[in-house]
Design a protein around this motif. Structure first.
Motif, PDB file in Angstrom:
ATOM      1  N   TYR A 286      33.955 -67.876  26.715  1.00 27.08           N
ATOM      2  CA  TYR A 286      33.555 -69.277  26.604  1.00 27.08           C
ATOM      3  C   TYR A 286      33.974 -69.851  25.255  1.00 27.08           C
ATOM      4  N   TRP A 287      33.654 -69.133  24.176  1.00 25.27           N
ATOM      5  CA  TRP A 287      33.993 -69.656  22.849  1.00 25.27           C
ATOM      6  C   TRP A 287      35.493 -69.583  22.568  1.00 25.27           C
ATOM      7  N   GLN A 288      36.161 -68.632  23.190  1.00 29.44           N
ATOM      8  CA  GLN A 288      37.606 -68.548  22.990  1.00 29.44           C
ATOM      9  C   GLN A 288      38.313 -69.773  23.573  1.00 29.44           C
ATOM     10  N   TRP A 289      37.823 -70.246  24.715  1.00 31.08           N
ATOM     11  CA  TRP A 289      38.490 -71.372  25.393  1.00 31.08           C
ATOM     12  C   TRP A 289      37.528 -72.530  25.642  1.00 31.08           C
ATOM     13  N   HIS A 290      36.471 -72.657  24.844  1.00 30.06           N
ATOM     14  CA  HIS A 290      35.418 -73.625  25.154  1.00 30.06           C
ATOM     15  C   HIS A 290      35.994 -75.027  25.365  1.00 30.06           C
ATOM     16  N   PRO A 291      35.485 -75.724  26.366  1.00 32.26           N
ATOM     17  CA  PRO A 291      35.996 -77.075  26.654  1.00 32.26           C
ATOM     18  C   PRO A 291      35.514 -78.071  25.611  1.00 32.26           C
ATOM     19  N   GLU A 292      36.148 -79.214  25.607  1.00 33.78           N
ATOM     20  CA  GLU A 292      35.766 -80.262  24.649  1.00 33.78           C
ATOM     21  C   GLU A 292      34.358 -80.777  24.927  1.00 33.78           C
ATOM     22  N   THR A 293      33.969 -80.783  26.184  1.00 33.42           N
ATOM     23  CA  THR A 293      32.610 -81.219  26.523  1.00 33.42           C
ATOM     24  C   THR A 293      31.852 -80.044  27.134  1.00 33.42           C
ATOM     25  N   ASN A 294      30.584 -79.999  26.875  1.00 34.42           N
ATOM     26  CA  ASN A 294      29.742 -78.903  27.354  1.00 34.42           C
ATOM     27  C   ASN A 294      29.669 -78.926  28.886  1.00 34.42           C
ATOM     28  N   SER A 295      30.041 -77.804  29.502  1.00 37.83           N
ATOM     29  CA  SER A 295      30.079 -77.765  30.973  1.00 37.83           C
ATOM     30  C   SER A 295      29.224 -76.635  31.536  1.00 37.83           C
ATOM     31  N   ILE A 296      28.341 -76.057  30.737  1.00 43.03           N
ATOM     32  CA  ILE A 296      27.542 -74.920  31.189  1.00 43.03           C
ATOM     33  C   ILE A 296      26.466 -75.404  32.159  1.00 43.03           C
ATOM     34  N   PRO A 297      26.378 -74.828  33.368  1.00 47.47           N
ATOM     35  CA  PRO A 297      25.341 -75.259  34.320  1.00 47.47           C
ATOM     36  C   PRO A 297      23.932 -74.951  33.807  1.00 47.47           C
ATOM     37  N   ASP A 298      22.993 -75.777  34.185  1.00 49.14           N
ATOM     38  CA  ASP A 298      21.592 -75.513  33.865  1.00 49.14           C
ATOM     39  C   ASP A 298      21.099 -74.317  34.681  1.00 49.14           C
ATOM     40  N   THR A 299      19.970 -73.767  34.253  1.00 47.46           N
ATOM     41  CA  THR A 299      19.410 -72.606  34.957  1.00 47.46           C
ATOM     42  C   THR A 299      19.040 -72.941  36.399  1.00 47.46           C
ATOM     43  N   GLY A 300      18.714 -74.203  36.666  1.00 45.04           N
ATOM     44  CA  GLY A 300      18.328 -74.592  38.018  1.00 45.04           C
ATOM     45  C   GLY A 300      19.472 -75.121  38.853  1.00 45.04           C
ATOM     46  N   ALA A 301      20.711 -74.999  38.368  1.00 44.89           N
ATOM     47  CA  ALA A 301      21.869 -75.500  39.112  1.00 44.89           C
ATOM     48  C   ALA A 301      22.071 -74.706  40.399  1.00 44.89           C
ATOM     49  N   PRO A 302      22.748 -75.281  41.404  1.00 46.69           N
ATOM     50  CA  PRO A 302      23.028 -74.546  42.648  1.00 46.69           C
ATOM     51  C   PRO A 302      23.764 -73.246  42.348  1.00 46.69           C
TER      52      PRO A 302
END
Length: 452
Positions: A286-302
Motif C-alpha cells: 500500500y505505501w509503496q504504491w499508495h494512491p493520491e486519494t485514500n481508497s481503503i474500504p471501511d471495516t463495514g464495507a461489502p
C-alpha cells in the motif's frame, strides 16, 4: 556479402521506382519521399555495420522507433558466465540502443530485471528525453532473454553483473564519445550503484531512483518505518484494514480460493498461509504504491469491496510458483547479496496461522535444493566507496515509499545528493518532483555534463 546484396537490392528497387515515376509523371514531392526512405534504409545499414563490427556483438536487429532518433536496435552481447573464469562458457545478453548521434551524451539504463519493454517503439527514459541523448538499456543477466543455456545460480552475483556492464561500455565507448550517465529504478538503481562502485570510472554521473541498500535478508528497518509512515488517519486505516481481513478470514477465504483456482496459481505453502502473507504484504504494498486519494474500504464495507481492494494491492500471485518463472533470479540475489525486507507479525499474532514470518524468503521463494548464505560484502563496499570518494551521484526517493527505510545513508559530500519527494511513493521520478527539487536536480546534471 549479405550487406552487399541488401544494398544492391535497395538500389535496384530505387531505380525501378524512379523509372516508373518518370513514365507515369509522378510529382517531385513523391520522388523526394522515396529518396528519404532510401536514406533512412542506408542509415540503418551503416549503423548495423558499425555495431556488427564490434567485438562480442553476436546479433544486431533494427527496430521500429518513435522520437528524434537516427535508429533503434536490439543487440546481443557475448558475456562470460563467470568473468573471473571465462572457461565456464558464455551467454548472450540483450541490450537496446536508441541512437541519437555518436557525439551526444549516452544514458545507460542498468535494468535489474527483464528489459523487453525497452524494445517498444515509444519507450524513452526521462533523462534520455531531457538530454536528447543516446539510450542504451541493458537487460540483467539471468532475466528475460539474457539467460545461459545451463543456469548455475552461483554466477548470478553483483560482481558478475557489474562486469557485464563494464564489458558493454568497453565495447560501445569507442563509438559513443559523449558523456555517460548511468541510471536505474529500484533494483535497477541498486545495479547502477554497484556498477559505479566496482567500476567508478566507467560513467561520468549516476542517477539512481528509489534504490535500497539493505543490511540483511530481512533488513529490519522497514517494519518500524511502515508503523510510523504517512499521516493519521491513513496510517491507522492501513493496520485496521489488515485486522479486518484477518477477522473476516472465513468470509474472504472462499473468494480467495476461487480467485486462486481461476488464475491457476500454485504455492509452496498452504493457501491459509498464503492468505496470511497477503495480509502482511498489504501494508508494504500500500505505501509503496499508495494512491493520491485514500481508497481503503471501511471495516463495514461489502465483502466483495474488501476482497477486491486486497488483491489490487497484495495479490496471491506474488507468492505463487508461477511468478517464480520471472522473478526467482531476484529472490536468489536477495538471499545471496541484495537483502530484502521482513514482516512484523506482532500486531496480528493471535490471528495468523503462521507462528512468525522469519525465513519466509527461503520457505516461499528459493529452490529446495539450494541454501545460499547471505554475504554483505558488496553492500559494505558501497558504503566504503561513498564514504571515501565523492562521485557524481544523485539519489531520488519517495518519502512514504517503504524502500526509503533502507535508502542510502550519505556522508556529507560535495557531489553526492539525495532528494526525497514529500509524500512520494515508489513511482517518484524527476518529472513528478516539486518544481524547486526538479529544477535543482536538472541544474546539477547540466553542471556536471558541462564540466570538462
Amino acid at each position: 556479402m549479405q550487406e552487399k546484396l541488401r544494398i544492391n537490392t535497395y538500389r535496384s528497387i530505387l531505380l525501378f521506382l524512379l523509372a516508373g515515376w518518370f513514365f507515369l509523371g509522378v510529382s517531385q514531392a513523391q520522388m523526394q519521399f522515396s529518396v528519404e526512405l532510401w536514406e533512412d534504409s542506408r542509415e540503418d545499414t551503416l549503423l548495423i555495420r558499425k555495431f556488427s563490427s564490434l567485438r562480442d556483438v553476436a546479433m544486431v536487429e533494427p527496430l521500429q522507433f518513435e522520437g528524434n532518433y537516427q535508429g533503434k536496435f536490439k543487440l546481443k552481447i557475448r558475456q562470460p558466465i563467470d568473468h573471473k573464469n571465462p572457461d565456464k562458457g558464455t551467454f548472450l545478453q540483450t541490450i537496446y540502443i536508441n541512437h541519437s548521434g555518436f557525439d551526444q551524451p549516452s544514458v545507460f539504463i542498468t535494468e535489474g530485471y527483464d528489459a523487453s519493454y525497452a524494445g517498444f517503439p515509444a519507450y524513452e527514459n526521462e533523462l534520455t528525453n531531457y538530454l536528447g541523448a543516446n539510450q542504451i538499456c541493458a537487460e540483467h543477466r539471468y532475466f528475460g532473454e539474457s539467460v545461459p543455456e545451463h543456469v548455475d545460480w552461483q554466477y548470478l552475483t553483483v560482481e558478475n553483473s557489474a562486469a557485464d556492464h563494464h564489458h558493454i561500455l568497453d565495447i560501445l565507448k569507442p563509438l559513443y564519445k559523449g558523456k555517460w550517465i548511468s541510471t536505474g529504478i529500484s533494483k535497477g538503481g541498486q545495479t547502477a550503484l554497484y556498477h559505479r562502485t566496482l567500476y567508478p570510472e566507467d560513467v561520468d554521473l549516476t542517477v539512481a531512483y528509489v534504490n535500497p541498500l539493505n543490511e540483511g535478508i530481512e533488513d529490519g528497518r522497514h517494519e518500524p518505518f511502515i508503523k510510523q509512515n504517512g499521516e493519521e488517519p491513513e496510517r491507522s486505516q492501513v493496520e485496521r484494514f489488515q485486522l479486518t481481513l484477518l477477522h473476516k478470514r472465513d468470509s474472504l477465504l472462499p473468494k480467495f480460493n476461487r480467485h486462486i483456482d481461476e488464475k491457476g496459481y500454485t504455492f509452496r505453502i498452504s493457501r491459509e498461509e498464503v492468505f496470511d502473507y497477503c495480509v502482511l504484504e498489504y501494508s508494504f504494498a500500500y505505501w509503496q504504491w499508495h494512491p493520491e486519494t485514500n481508497s481503503i474500504p471501511d471495516t463495514g464495507a461489502p465483502i466483495d469491496e474488501i476482497f477486491e481492494h486486497l488483491v489490487s494491492f497484495s495479490s496471491p500471485d506474488y507468492f505463487s510458483e508461477q511468478s517464480l518463472t520471472r522473478f526467482q533470479p531476484f529472490f536468489i540475489q536477495a538471499a545471496m547479496q541484495l537483502g530484502y525486507y521482513g514482516y512484523d507479525t506482532e500486531s496480528f499474532d493471535s490471528l495468523l496461522t503462521i507462528e512468525n514470518a522469519e525465513g519466509y524468503l527461503y520457505k516461499i521463494f528459493l529452490p529446495d535444493s539450494v541454501c545460499f548464505p547471505y554475504d554483505d560484502y558488496v553492500n559494505e563496499k558501497v558504503r566504503e566507496f561513498l564514504k571515501n570518494n565523492d562521485p557524481e551521484i544523485i539519489f531520488i526517493y519517495g518519502e512514504w515509499d517503504p524502500w526509503t527505510a533502507s535508502s542510502v545513508s550519505l556522508p556529507e559530500k560535495q557531489n553526492v545528493y539525495k532528494f526525497v519527494k514529500p509524500r512520494g511513493n515508489h513511482a517518484t521520478r524527476i518529472a513528478n518532483m516539486p518544481d524547486p527539487m526538479k529544477n535543482e536536480i536538472l541544474m546539477i546534471i547540466d553542471r556536471w555534463l558541462d564540466s570538462p
